[in-house]
Design a protein around this motif. Sequence first.
Motif, PDB file in Angstrom:
ATOM      1  N   SER A 341       0.835  -1.193   0.000  1.00  0.00           N
ATOM      2  CA  SER A 341       0.000   0.000   0.000  1.00  0.00           C
ATOM      3  C   SER A 341       0.873   1.247   0.000  1.00  0.00           C
ATOM      4  CB  SER A 341      -0.901   0.010   1.243  1.00  0.00           C
ATOM      5  OG  SER A 341      -1.529   1.264   1.398  1.00  0.00           O
ATOM      6  N   ALA A 342       0.377   2.269  -0.685  1.00  0.00           N
ATOM      7  CA  ALA A 342       1.060   3.564  -0.663  1.00  0.00           C
ATOM      8  C   ALA A 342       0.613   4.420   0.512  1.00  0.00           C
ATOM      9  CB  ALA A 342       0.798   4.311  -1.967  1.00  0.00           C
ATOM     10  N   LYS A 343      -0.351   3.926   1.271  1.00  0.00           N
ATOM     11  CA  LYS A 343      -0.885   4.701   2.390  1.00  0.00           C
ATOM     12  C   LYS A 343       0.094   4.722   3.555  1.00  0.00           C
ATOM     13  CE  LYS A 343      -4.966   4.962   5.392  1.00  0.00           C
ATOM     14  NZ  LYS A 343      -6.235   4.298   5.779  1.00  0.00           N
ATOM     15  N   ASP A 344       0.314   5.883   4.105  1.00  0.00           N
ATOM     16  CA  ASP A 344       1.125   6.067   5.311  1.00  0.00           C
ATOM     17  C   ASP A 344       2.580   5.609   5.148  1.00  0.00           C
ATOM     18  OD1 ASP A 344      -1.099   7.081   6.653  1.00  0.00           O
ATOM     19  OD2 ASP A 344      -1.727   5.089   7.312  1.00  0.00           O
ATOM     20  N   ARG A 345       3.091   5.565   3.928  1.00  0.00           N
ATOM     21  CA  ARG A 345       4.502   5.216   3.767  1.00  0.00           C
ATOM     22  C   ARG A 345       5.367   6.384   4.242  1.00  0.00           C
ATOM     23  NH1 ARG A 345       4.853   5.186  -2.894  1.00  0.00           N
ATOM     24  NH2 ARG A 345       3.498   6.983  -3.195  1.00  0.00           N
ATOM     25  N   LEU A 346       6.535   6.073   4.697  1.00  0.00           N
ATOM     26  CA  LEU A 346       7.445   7.067   5.256  1.00  0.00           C
ATOM     27  C   LEU A 346       8.331   7.599   4.128  1.00  0.00           C
ATOM     28  CD1 LEU A 346       8.085   8.237   8.070  1.00  0.00           C
ATOM     29  CD2 LEU A 346       9.852   6.469   8.297  1.00  0.00           C
ATOM     30  N   VAL A 347       7.969   8.747   3.588  1.00  0.00           N
ATOM     31  CA  VAL A 347       8.647   9.291   2.412  1.00  0.00           C
ATOM     32  C   VAL A 347       9.683  10.335   2.836  1.00  0.00           C
ATOM     33  CG1 VAL A 347       8.388  10.505   0.224  1.00  0.00           C
ATOM     34  CG2 VAL A 347       6.633   8.876   0.965  1.00  0.00           C
ATOM     35  N   PRO A 348      10.959  10.086   2.600  1.00  0.00           N
ATOM     36  CA  PRO A 348      11.986  11.086   2.901  1.00  0.00           C
ATOM     37  C   PRO A 348      12.147  12.062   1.735  1.00  0.00           C
ATOM     38  CG  PRO A 348      13.032   9.123   2.052  1.00  0.00           C
ATOM     39  CD  PRO A 348      11.543   8.855   2.047  1.00  0.00           C
ATOM     40  N   TYR A 349      12.776  13.180   2.000  1.00  0.00           N
ATOM     41  CA  TYR A 349      13.139  14.084   0.899  1.00  0.00           C
ATOM     42  C   TYR A 349      14.313  14.942   1.339  1.00  0.00           C
ATOM     43  CZ  TYR A 349      10.213  17.487   3.458  1.00  0.00           C
ATOM     44  OH  TYR A 349       9.650  18.305   4.413  1.00  0.00           O
ATOM     45  N   CYS A 350      14.933  15.555   0.356  1.00  0.00           N
ATOM     46  CA  CYS A 350      16.089  16.413   0.628  1.00  0.00           C
ATOM     47  C   CYS A 350      15.974  17.662  -0.227  1.00  0.00           C
ATOM     48  CB  CYS A 350      17.386  15.657   0.319  1.00  0.00           C
ATOM     49  SG  CYS A 350      18.862  16.510   0.889  1.00  0.00           S
ATOM     50  N   ILE A 351      16.146  18.821   0.393  1.00  0.00           N
ATOM     51  CA  ILE A 351      16.250  20.075  -0.339  1.00  0.00           C
ATOM     52  C   ILE A 351      17.731  20.333  -0.562  1.00  0.00           C
ATOM     53  CG2 ILE A 351      15.762  22.545  -0.317  1.00  0.00           C
ATOM     54  CD1 ILE A 351      13.402  21.989   1.515  1.00  0.00           C
ATOM     55  N   PHE A 352      18.144  20.460  -1.819  1.00  0.00           N
ATOM     56  CA  PHE A 352      19.569  20.503  -2.135  1.00  0.00           C
ATOM     57  C   PHE A 352      20.105  21.930  -2.135  1.00  0.00           C
ATOM     58  CE2 PHE A 352      18.264  16.330  -3.373  1.00  0.00           C
ATOM     59  CZ  PHE A 352      19.341  15.543  -2.993  1.00  0.00           C
ATOM     60  N   THR A 353      19.854  22.606  -1.023  1.00  0.00           N
ATOM     61  CA  THR A 353      20.571  23.841  -0.735  1.00  0.00           C
ATOM     62  C   THR A 353      21.940  23.444  -0.185  1.00  0.00           C
ATOM     63  OG1 THR A 353      19.432  23.803   1.406  1.00  0.00           O
ATOM     64  CG2 THR A 353      18.527  25.245  -0.301  1.00  0.00           C
ATOM     65  N   ASP A 354      22.742  24.424   0.168  1.00  0.00           N
ATOM     66  CA  ASP A 354      24.014  24.134   0.825  1.00  0.00           C
ATOM     67  C   ASP A 354      24.065  24.970   2.106  1.00  0.00           C
ATOM     68  OD1 ASP A 354      26.634  23.387   1.455  1.00  0.00           O
ATOM     69  OD2 ASP A 354      27.460  25.077   0.317  1.00  0.00           O
ATOM     70  N   PRO A 355      24.026  24.357   3.292  1.00  0.00           N
ATOM     71  CA  PRO A 355      23.899  22.920   3.493  1.00  0.00           C
ATOM     72  C   PRO A 355      22.508  22.422   3.129  1.00  0.00           C
ATOM     73  CG  PRO A 355      23.752  24.049   5.595  1.00  0.00           C
ATOM     74  CD  PRO A 355      24.100  25.095   4.581  1.00  0.00           C
ATOM     75  N   PRO A 356      22.405  21.127   2.813  1.00  0.00           N
ATOM     76  CA  PRO A 356      21.104  20.574   2.444  1.00  0.00           C
ATOM     77  C   PRO A 356      20.226  20.361   3.663  1.00  0.00           C
ATOM     78  CG  PRO A 356      22.747  18.842   2.489  1.00  0.00           C
ATOM     79  CD  PRO A 356      23.484  20.129   2.754  1.00  0.00           C
ATOM     80  N   LEU A 357      18.930  20.226   3.389  1.00  0.00           N
ATOM     81  CA  LEU A 357      17.981  19.862   4.434  1.00  0.00           C
ATOM     82  C   LEU A 357      17.442  18.470   4.134  1.00  0.00           C
ATOM     83  CD1 LEU A 357      16.092  20.339   6.863  1.00  0.00           C
ATOM     84  CD2 LEU A 357      14.488  21.452   5.279  1.00  0.00           C
ATOM     85  N   GLY A 358      17.786  17.504   4.976  1.00  0.00           N
ATOM     86  CA  GLY A 358      17.232  16.159   4.867  1.00  0.00           C
ATOM     87  C   GLY A 358      16.063  16.019   5.813  1.00  0.00           C
ATOM     88  N   ARG A 359      14.911  15.527   5.294  1.00  0.00           N
ATOM     89  CA  ARG A 359      13.693  15.477   6.109  1.00  0.00           C
ATOM     90  C   ARG A 359      12.981  14.146   5.955  1.00  0.00           C
ATOM     91  NH1 ARG A 359      10.804  15.821   8.758  1.00  0.00           N
ATOM     92  NH2 ARG A 359       8.897  16.830   8.070  1.00  0.00           N
TER      93      ARG A 359
END
Length: 460
Positions: A341-359
Amino acid sequence: MVKNFEALIIGAGQAGGPLAQKLAAQGLKTAIIERRFVGGTCINDGCTPTKSWVASSDAAYAASRAPNLGIDIPLFKVNMAKIKARKDEIVHSFREGGERRLKNTPNLELIYGEASFLDNKTISVKQADGELVLVADKIFINAGCRPFVPNIPGIEDIQVLTSHSILELQYVPEHLLIIGGGYIALEFGQMFRRFGSAVTISYRGGQFTSQEDPDIAGGLEEIFKLEGINLVPFSQPTHFRKLSDQYVEATVSIKGESQYIKCSHVLFATGRIPNTEALGLENKKIKLNDLGYIEVDERLETSVPGVYALGDINGGPAFTHTSYHDFTIVYRNLFENGGLSAKDRLVPYCIFTDPPLGRVGLTELQARNRGLNFRVVSLPANYIARAVEKGDTRGFIKVIVDTDTKLILGVAALCTDGGELMTILHMAMAANITYLQLKYWIFAHPLYAESINNLFGGIE
Protein backbone atom coordinates in the motif's frame (compact mmCIF):
# COMPACT_ATOMS: atom_id res chain seq x y z
CA MET A 1 -4.13 1.63 -37.44
CA VAL A 2 -5.11 -0.32 -34.31
CA LYS A 3 -2.52 -2.28 -32.34
CA ASN A 4 -3.30 -4.58 -29.45
CA PHE A 5 -1.09 -4.89 -26.39
CA GLU A 6 -1.38 -6.52 -23.00
CA ALA A 7 0.05 -3.48 -21.19
CA LEU A 8 0.39 0.20 -22.07
CA ILE A 9 2.43 2.78 -20.17
CA ILE A 10 1.90 6.49 -20.78
CA GLY A 11 5.08 8.38 -19.91
CA ALA A 12 8.67 7.16 -19.70
CA GLY A 13 9.44 8.73 -16.33
CA GLN A 14 10.95 7.20 -13.22
CA ALA A 15 7.97 4.85 -12.77
CA GLY A 16 7.03 4.23 -16.39
CA GLY A 17 10.43 3.22 -17.72
CA PRO A 18 11.33 0.50 -15.20
CA LEU A 19 7.73 -0.74 -15.08
CA ALA A 20 7.67 -1.19 -18.85
CA GLN A 21 10.85 -3.27 -18.73
CA LYS A 22 9.53 -5.42 -15.88
CA LEU A 23 6.17 -6.02 -17.57
CA ALA A 24 7.88 -7.00 -20.80
CA ALA A 25 10.19 -9.33 -18.87
CA GLN A 26 7.09 -11.07 -17.53
CA GLY A 27 6.18 -11.88 -21.13
CA LEU A 28 3.50 -9.21 -21.58
CA LYS A 29 3.32 -7.54 -24.96
CA THR A 30 4.00 -3.99 -23.79
CA ALA A 31 4.19 -0.49 -25.26
CA ILE A 32 5.44 2.67 -23.61
CA ILE A 33 4.35 6.03 -25.03
CA GLU A 34 6.49 9.14 -24.55
CA ARG A 35 5.62 12.54 -25.98
CA ARG A 36 9.00 14.18 -25.40
CA PHE A 37 12.08 12.58 -23.78
CA VAL A 38 12.71 9.31 -22.01
CA GLY A 39 13.50 9.85 -18.32
CA GLY A 40 10.73 12.26 -17.40
CA THR A 41 11.21 15.43 -15.39
CA CYS A 42 13.97 13.97 -13.22
CA ILE A 43 16.43 13.30 -16.01
CA ASN A 44 15.52 16.12 -18.36
CA ASP A 45 14.33 19.10 -16.30
CA GLY A 46 14.73 18.25 -12.62
CA CYS A 47 17.15 16.27 -10.50
CA THR A 48 19.89 15.52 -13.01
CA PRO A 49 20.35 18.96 -14.62
CA THR A 50 19.78 20.99 -11.46
CA LYS A 51 22.14 18.93 -9.33
CA SER A 52 24.86 19.20 -11.99
CA TRP A 53 24.43 22.98 -11.72
CA VAL A 54 24.41 22.81 -7.93
CA ALA A 55 27.79 21.06 -8.12
CA SER A 56 29.15 23.98 -10.17
CA SER A 57 27.71 26.57 -7.78
CA ASP A 58 29.18 24.68 -4.82
CA ALA A 59 32.58 24.80 -6.53
CA ALA A 60 32.26 28.57 -6.89
CA TYR A 61 31.33 28.89 -3.22
CA ALA A 62 34.24 26.66 -2.18
CA ALA A 63 36.62 28.81 -4.22
CA SER A 64 35.30 31.98 -2.54
CA ARG A 65 35.81 30.43 0.91
CA ALA A 66 39.14 28.77 0.23
CA PRO A 67 41.15 31.57 1.93
CA ASN A 68 39.41 30.64 5.21
CA LEU A 69 41.19 27.28 4.96
CA GLY A 70 44.54 28.77 4.07
CA ILE A 71 44.21 28.37 0.29
CA ASP A 72 44.45 31.67 -1.56
CA ILE A 73 42.57 31.78 -4.87
CA PRO A 74 42.99 35.34 -6.11
CA LEU A 75 40.57 35.05 -9.04
CA PHE A 76 38.06 32.61 -10.48
CA LYS A 77 35.52 32.97 -13.26
CA VAL A 78 32.08 31.43 -13.67
CA ASN A 79 31.77 30.09 -17.24
CA MET A 80 28.02 29.63 -17.59
CA ALA A 81 28.22 28.30 -21.13
CA LYS A 82 30.59 25.56 -19.99
CA ILE A 83 28.41 24.82 -16.96
CA LYS A 84 25.41 24.38 -19.27
CA ALA A 85 27.40 22.23 -21.71
CA ARG A 86 28.44 19.91 -18.89
CA LYS A 87 24.83 19.68 -17.72
CA ASP A 88 23.62 18.92 -21.25
CA GLU A 89 26.20 16.17 -21.68
CA ILE A 90 25.10 14.47 -18.44
CA VAL A 91 21.39 14.80 -19.31
CA HIS A 92 21.88 13.43 -22.83
CA SER A 93 23.92 10.53 -21.50
CA PHE A 94 21.24 9.56 -18.98
CA ARG A 95 18.40 10.08 -21.46
CA GLU A 96 20.05 8.12 -24.26
CA GLY A 97 20.95 5.31 -21.88
CA GLY A 98 17.32 5.04 -20.78
CA GLU A 99 16.07 5.11 -24.35
CA ARG A 100 18.55 2.44 -25.38
CA ARG A 101 17.46 0.14 -22.55
CA LEU A 102 13.81 0.47 -23.55
CA LYS A 103 14.48 -0.14 -27.24
CA ASN A 104 16.59 -3.20 -26.48
CA THR A 105 13.99 -4.83 -24.19
CA PRO A 106 12.20 -7.81 -25.78
CA ASN A 107 8.38 -7.60 -25.90
CA LEU A 108 8.58 -3.81 -25.45
CA GLU A 109 7.83 -1.13 -28.04
CA LEU A 110 8.79 2.51 -27.45
CA ILE A 111 6.36 4.86 -29.21
CA TYR A 112 6.82 8.63 -29.41
CA GLY A 113 3.68 10.76 -29.57
CA GLU A 114 0.89 12.47 -27.61
CA ALA A 115 -1.37 9.96 -25.84
CA SER A 116 -5.06 10.48 -25.05
CA PHE A 117 -7.87 8.17 -24.03
CA LEU A 118 -10.57 7.29 -26.58
CA ASP A 119 -12.22 5.08 -23.99
CA ASN A 120 -11.13 3.52 -20.72
CA LYS A 121 -8.89 0.93 -22.40
CA THR A 122 -8.16 2.55 -25.80
CA ILE A 123 -5.41 5.10 -26.38
CA SER A 124 -4.90 7.42 -29.34
CA VAL A 125 -1.30 8.41 -30.05
CA LYS A 126 -0.88 11.48 -32.25
CA GLN A 127 2.38 11.49 -34.19
CA ALA A 128 3.84 13.81 -36.79
CA ASP A 129 2.84 11.44 -39.59
CA GLY A 130 -0.54 10.30 -38.32
CA GLU A 131 -2.33 8.55 -35.50
CA LEU A 132 -2.02 5.18 -33.81
CA VAL A 133 -4.79 3.54 -31.82
CA LEU A 134 -3.59 1.22 -29.05
CA VAL A 135 -5.72 -1.13 -26.97
CA ALA A 136 -4.74 -2.90 -23.74
CA ASP A 137 -6.40 -4.34 -20.68
CA LYS A 138 -3.76 -2.89 -18.33
CA ILE A 139 -2.79 0.79 -18.59
CA PHE A 140 -0.33 2.68 -16.41
CA ILE A 141 -0.26 6.49 -16.44
CA ASN A 142 3.05 8.16 -15.58
CA ALA A 143 2.49 11.46 -17.40
CA GLY A 144 3.91 13.74 -14.70
CA CYS A 145 3.49 17.47 -14.02
CA ARG A 146 4.73 20.76 -15.42
CA PRO A 147 5.58 24.19 -13.96
CA PHE A 148 2.66 26.46 -13.13
CA VAL A 149 2.84 30.15 -14.04
CA PRO A 150 -0.06 32.27 -12.71
CA ASN A 151 -1.80 34.77 -14.96
CA ILE A 152 -0.64 38.13 -13.61
CA PRO A 153 -1.23 41.43 -15.44
CA GLY A 154 1.70 42.34 -17.67
CA ILE A 155 3.17 38.84 -17.65
CA GLU A 156 2.48 38.46 -21.37
CA ASP A 157 4.86 41.35 -22.07
CA ILE A 158 7.92 39.86 -20.38
CA GLN A 159 10.02 36.75 -20.77
CA VAL A 160 9.20 34.39 -17.92
CA LEU A 161 11.53 31.66 -16.74
CA THR A 162 10.39 28.37 -15.21
CA SER A 163 12.39 25.59 -13.59
CA HIS A 164 12.59 24.06 -17.08
CA SER A 165 13.47 27.04 -19.26
CA ILE A 166 16.03 28.53 -16.85
CA LEU A 167 18.19 25.46 -17.51
CA GLU A 168 18.82 26.74 -21.03
CA LEU A 169 20.56 29.94 -19.90
CA GLN A 170 24.15 30.28 -21.05
CA TYR A 171 24.89 33.45 -19.09
CA VAL A 172 24.46 34.66 -15.52
CA PRO A 173 21.44 36.97 -15.01
CA GLU A 174 22.26 40.37 -13.56
CA HIS A 175 19.34 40.30 -11.10
CA LEU A 176 17.10 37.26 -10.78
CA LEU A 177 13.71 37.77 -9.14
CA ILE A 178 12.25 34.45 -7.95
CA ILE A 179 8.55 34.13 -7.17
CA GLY A 180 7.93 31.33 -4.65
CA GLY A 181 9.39 30.00 -1.42
CA GLY A 182 9.58 26.25 -1.97
CA TYR A 183 12.52 23.98 -2.66
CA ILE A 184 12.78 24.95 -6.35
CA ALA A 185 13.03 28.63 -5.42
CA LEU A 186 15.64 27.92 -2.76
CA GLU A 187 17.86 25.73 -4.91
CA PHE A 188 17.89 28.12 -7.88
CA GLY A 189 18.17 31.18 -5.65
CA GLN A 190 21.30 30.02 -3.88
CA MET A 191 22.74 28.56 -7.06
CA PHE A 192 22.50 31.77 -9.09
CA ARG A 193 23.67 33.92 -6.20
CA ARG A 194 26.85 31.82 -6.16
CA PHE A 195 27.16 32.16 -9.93
CA GLY A 196 27.15 35.94 -9.41
CA SER A 197 23.54 37.10 -9.82
CA ALA A 198 21.83 39.47 -7.47
CA VAL A 199 18.89 37.41 -6.20
CA THR A 200 15.56 38.46 -4.71
CA ILE A 201 13.06 35.84 -3.50
CA SER A 202 9.44 36.91 -3.07
CA TYR A 203 7.14 34.49 -1.24
CA ARG A 204 3.61 34.68 0.11
CA GLY A 205 4.05 33.40 3.65
CA GLY A 206 6.22 34.49 6.51
CA GLN A 207 8.76 31.70 6.02
CA PHE A 208 10.40 29.52 3.42
CA THR A 209 9.10 26.00 2.93
CA SER A 210 5.78 26.43 4.70
CA GLN A 211 5.58 22.71 5.55
CA GLU A 212 8.66 22.90 7.79
CA ASP A 213 8.93 23.94 11.43
CA PRO A 214 9.67 27.65 11.89
CA ASP A 215 13.15 27.03 13.34
CA ILE A 216 14.12 24.95 10.28
CA ALA A 217 12.79 27.59 7.89
CA GLY A 218 14.52 30.27 9.96
CA GLY A 219 17.80 28.39 9.70
CA LEU A 220 17.51 28.32 5.93
CA GLU A 221 16.62 32.01 5.83
CA GLU A 222 19.64 32.91 7.92
CA ILE A 223 21.94 30.94 5.63
CA PHE A 224 20.49 32.73 2.60
CA LYS A 225 20.84 36.16 4.18
CA LEU A 226 24.50 35.46 4.93
CA GLU A 227 25.03 34.88 1.21
CA GLY A 228 23.47 38.24 0.34
CA ILE A 229 20.13 36.98 -0.99
CA ASN A 230 17.29 39.49 -0.60
CA LEU A 231 14.23 37.88 1.00
CA VAL A 232 10.77 39.45 0.66
CA PRO A 233 8.21 37.52 2.77
CA PHE A 234 4.46 38.18 2.88
CA SER A 235 4.60 39.31 -0.73
CA GLN A 236 3.09 38.44 -4.07
CA PRO A 237 3.45 40.00 -7.52
CA THR A 238 0.48 41.99 -8.84
CA HIS A 239 1.87 43.44 -12.08
CA PHE A 240 4.86 43.26 -14.42
CA ARG A 241 6.13 45.97 -16.72
CA LYS A 242 8.84 45.68 -19.35
CA LEU A 243 11.23 48.61 -18.91
CA SER A 244 13.60 47.73 -21.75
CA ASP A 245 15.14 44.72 -23.45
CA GLN A 246 17.29 44.24 -20.34
CA TYR A 247 15.01 45.09 -17.42
CA VAL A 248 11.62 44.32 -15.92
CA GLU A 249 9.73 46.08 -13.14
CA ALA A 250 7.68 43.90 -10.83
CA THR A 251 5.00 45.42 -8.64
CA VAL A 252 4.86 43.36 -5.46
CA SER A 253 2.18 43.65 -2.79
CA ILE A 254 3.60 43.37 0.72
CA LYS A 255 0.86 43.25 3.35
CA GLY A 256 -1.33 45.39 1.12
CA GLU A 257 1.33 47.95 0.16
CA SER A 258 2.98 48.06 -3.25
CA GLN A 259 6.73 47.84 -3.71
CA TYR A 260 8.64 47.94 -6.98
CA ILE A 261 11.47 45.58 -7.83
CA LYS A 262 13.65 46.17 -10.88
CA CYS A 263 15.26 43.00 -12.20
CA SER A 264 16.69 41.47 -15.34
CA HIS A 265 14.97 38.05 -15.13
CA VAL A 266 11.90 36.58 -13.44
CA LEU A 267 11.73 32.92 -12.40
CA PHE A 268 8.38 31.49 -11.38
CA ALA A 269 8.77 28.71 -8.83
CA THR A 270 5.09 28.67 -7.93
CA GLY A 271 4.37 24.98 -7.99
CA ARG A 272 3.48 22.40 -10.62
CA ILE A 273 0.26 21.16 -12.22
CA PRO A 274 -0.59 17.69 -13.53
CA ASN A 275 -0.45 16.84 -17.23
CA THR A 276 -4.00 15.54 -17.33
CA GLU A 277 -5.66 17.89 -19.85
CA ALA A 278 -4.09 16.26 -22.89
CA LEU A 279 -5.08 12.78 -21.70
CA GLY A 280 -8.68 13.31 -22.80
CA LEU A 281 -10.24 12.10 -19.57
CA GLU A 282 -13.42 14.17 -19.94
CA ASN A 283 -16.45 11.92 -19.76
CA LYS A 284 -14.24 8.92 -19.00
CA LYS A 285 -14.57 6.88 -15.83
CA ILE A 286 -11.06 7.75 -14.66
CA LYS A 287 -11.72 10.30 -11.92
CA LEU A 288 -9.76 13.48 -11.21
CA ASN A 289 -9.70 15.46 -7.99
CA ASP A 290 -10.38 19.19 -7.74
CA LEU A 291 -6.75 20.02 -8.57
CA GLY A 292 -6.70 17.88 -11.69
CA TYR A 293 -4.72 14.95 -10.29
CA ILE A 294 -5.84 11.40 -11.02
CA GLU A 295 -7.53 9.79 -8.04
CA VAL A 296 -6.09 6.44 -6.96
CA ASP A 297 -6.59 4.00 -4.13
CA GLU A 298 -3.81 2.85 -1.82
CA ARG A 299 -2.70 0.33 -4.46
CA LEU A 300 -2.47 3.21 -6.99
CA GLU A 301 -5.36 1.90 -9.08
CA THR A 302 -7.74 4.46 -10.56
CA SER A 303 -11.53 4.29 -10.55
CA VAL A 304 -11.23 2.04 -13.64
CA PRO A 305 -10.00 -1.47 -12.81
CA GLY A 306 -6.71 -2.24 -14.51
CA VAL A 307 -5.78 1.43 -14.99
CA TYR A 308 -3.14 2.80 -12.62
CA ALA A 309 -1.59 6.24 -12.07
CA LEU A 310 1.99 6.52 -10.82
CA GLY A 311 4.26 9.39 -9.89
CA ASP A 312 3.41 13.08 -9.69
CA ILE A 313 0.19 12.79 -11.65
CA ASN A 314 -1.57 10.93 -8.81
CA GLY A 315 -1.04 13.83 -6.40
CA GLY A 316 1.28 12.00 -4.01
CA PRO A 317 4.59 13.42 -2.80
CA ALA A 318 6.21 14.89 -5.93
CA PHE A 319 9.62 13.26 -5.74
CA THR A 320 11.52 11.00 -8.11
CA HIS A 321 11.95 8.37 -5.40
CA THR A 322 8.19 8.38 -4.74
CA SER A 323 7.52 7.75 -8.42
CA TYR A 324 10.00 4.88 -8.47
CA HIS A 325 8.46 3.47 -5.28
CA ASP A 326 5.03 3.66 -6.94
CA PHE A 327 6.43 1.40 -9.67
CA THR A 328 7.66 -1.14 -7.11
CA ILE A 329 4.28 -1.18 -5.34
CA VAL A 330 2.30 -1.72 -8.54
CA TYR A 331 4.67 -4.32 -9.96
CA ARG A 332 4.98 -6.35 -6.74
CA ASN A 333 1.25 -6.30 -6.18
CA LEU A 334 0.61 -7.57 -9.71
CA PHE A 335 3.28 -10.24 -9.91
CA GLU A 336 4.55 -11.01 -6.42
CA ASN A 337 1.34 -10.94 -4.36
CA GLY A 338 2.91 -8.09 -2.46
CA GLY A 339 -0.23 -6.76 -0.79
CA LEU A 340 1.55 -3.40 -0.67
CA SER A 341 0.00 0.00 0.00
CA ALA A 342 1.06 3.56 -0.66
CA LYS A 343 -0.89 4.70 2.39
CA ASP A 344 1.12 6.07 5.31
CA ARG A 345 4.50 5.22 3.77
CA LEU A 346 7.44 7.07 5.26
CA VAL A 347 8.65 9.29 2.41
CA PRO A 348 11.99 11.09 2.90
CA TYR A 349 13.14 14.08 0.90
CA CYS A 350 16.09 16.41 0.63
CA ILE A 351 16.25 20.08 -0.34
CA PHE A 352 19.57 20.50 -2.13
CA THR A 353 20.57 23.84 -0.74
CA ASP A 354 24.01 24.13 0.83
CA PRO A 355 23.90 22.92 3.49
CA PRO A 356 21.10 20.57 2.44
CA LEU A 357 17.98 19.86 4.43
CA GLY A 358 17.23 16.16 4.87
CA ARG A 359 13.69 15.48 6.11
CA VAL A 360 11.62 12.46 7.04
CA GLY A 361 8.70 11.81 9.36
CA LEU A 362 6.83 14.23 11.60
CA THR A 363 7.66 17.85 12.22
CA GLU A 364 7.43 19.22 15.75
CA LEU A 365 4.21 21.01 14.83
CA GLN A 366 2.65 17.81 13.46
CA ALA A 367 3.60 15.87 16.58
CA ARG A 368 2.05 18.56 18.77
CA ASN A 369 -1.15 18.69 16.69
CA ARG A 370 -1.51 14.92 17.06
CA GLY A 371 -1.25 15.19 20.82
CA LEU A 372 1.77 12.87 21.00
CA ASN A 373 4.02 12.53 24.01
CA PHE A 374 7.30 13.58 22.44
CA ARG A 375 10.58 15.30 22.99
CA VAL A 376 12.67 17.50 20.70
CA VAL A 377 16.39 16.79 20.53
CA SER A 378 18.75 19.08 18.61
CA LEU A 379 22.44 19.52 17.98
CA PRO A 380 24.05 22.59 16.41
CA ALA A 381 26.54 21.86 13.65
CA ASN A 382 29.34 23.53 15.60
CA TYR A 383 29.12 20.55 17.98
CA ILE A 384 29.98 18.19 15.12
CA ALA A 385 33.75 17.60 15.06
CA ARG A 386 33.82 16.90 11.34
CA ALA A 387 31.97 20.14 10.61
CA VAL A 388 34.47 22.15 12.64
CA GLU A 389 37.39 20.43 10.90
CA LYS A 390 35.92 21.17 7.48
CA GLY A 391 35.24 24.78 8.44
CA ASP A 392 31.47 24.71 7.87
CA THR A 393 29.35 24.81 11.03
CA ARG A 394 26.16 26.20 9.50
CA GLY A 395 22.88 24.63 10.54
CA PHE A 396 21.77 21.98 13.03
CA ILE A 397 20.12 18.57 13.43
CA LYS A 398 16.66 18.29 14.96
CA VAL A 399 14.92 15.02 15.87
CA ILE A 400 11.47 14.32 17.31
CA VAL A 401 11.41 11.26 19.59
CA ASP A 402 8.55 9.46 21.30
CA THR A 403 8.96 9.83 25.07
CA ASP A 404 7.24 6.52 25.80
CA THR A 405 8.51 4.16 23.10
CA LYS A 406 11.89 5.87 22.59
CA LEU A 407 11.33 5.60 18.81
CA ILE A 408 12.24 8.35 16.37
CA LEU A 409 9.22 10.16 14.94
CA GLY A 410 10.83 12.73 12.67
CA VAL A 411 14.15 14.11 11.48
CA ALA A 412 15.33 17.43 10.07
CA ALA A 413 19.04 17.59 9.31
CA LEU A 414 20.07 21.03 8.08
CA CYS A 415 23.82 20.67 7.84
CA THR A 416 26.58 19.36 5.60
CA ASP A 417 25.70 15.76 4.66
CA GLY A 418 22.22 16.40 6.09
CA GLY A 419 20.61 14.10 3.54
CA GLU A 420 22.94 11.24 4.46
CA LEU A 421 22.38 11.76 8.19
CA MET A 422 18.62 11.81 7.62
CA THR A 423 18.89 8.54 5.69
CA ILE A 424 20.66 6.79 8.56
CA LEU A 425 17.92 7.89 10.97
CA HIS A 426 15.23 7.03 8.42
CA MET A 427 16.51 3.45 8.32
CA ALA A 428 16.48 3.39 12.12
CA MET A 429 12.86 4.53 12.07
CA ALA A 430 11.91 1.81 9.58
CA ALA A 431 13.65 -0.83 11.71
CA ASN A 432 12.15 0.45 14.99
CA ILE A 433 15.60 1.14 16.41
CA THR A 434 15.27 3.40 19.44
CA TYR A 435 17.27 6.53 20.07
CA LEU A 436 18.73 4.81 23.16
CA GLN A 437 20.34 2.21 20.91
CA LEU A 438 21.75 4.90 18.64
CA LYS A 439 23.02 6.82 21.63
CA TYR A 440 25.60 4.07 22.22
CA TRP A 441 26.08 2.95 18.60
CA ILE A 442 29.65 2.64 17.32
CA PHE A 443 30.16 5.07 14.45
CA ALA A 444 33.50 5.55 12.73
CA HIS A 445 35.38 8.67 13.79
CA PRO A 446 35.35 11.40 12.59
CA LEU A 447 32.26 11.08 10.37
CA TYR A 448 29.20 13.31 10.36
CA ALA A 449 27.30 10.15 11.35
CA GLU A 450 29.17 10.18 14.66
CA SER A 451 27.15 13.26 15.60
CA ILE A 452 24.21 10.91 16.23
CA ASN A 453 25.95 9.82 19.45
CA ASN A 454 26.17 13.43 20.61
CA LEU A 455 22.65 14.20 19.39
CA PHE A 456 21.10 11.62 21.72
CA GLY A 457 23.81 11.74 24.36
CA GLY A 458 22.13 14.54 26.27
CA ILE A 459 18.96 12.54 26.92
CA GLU A 460 18.96 10.89 30.32
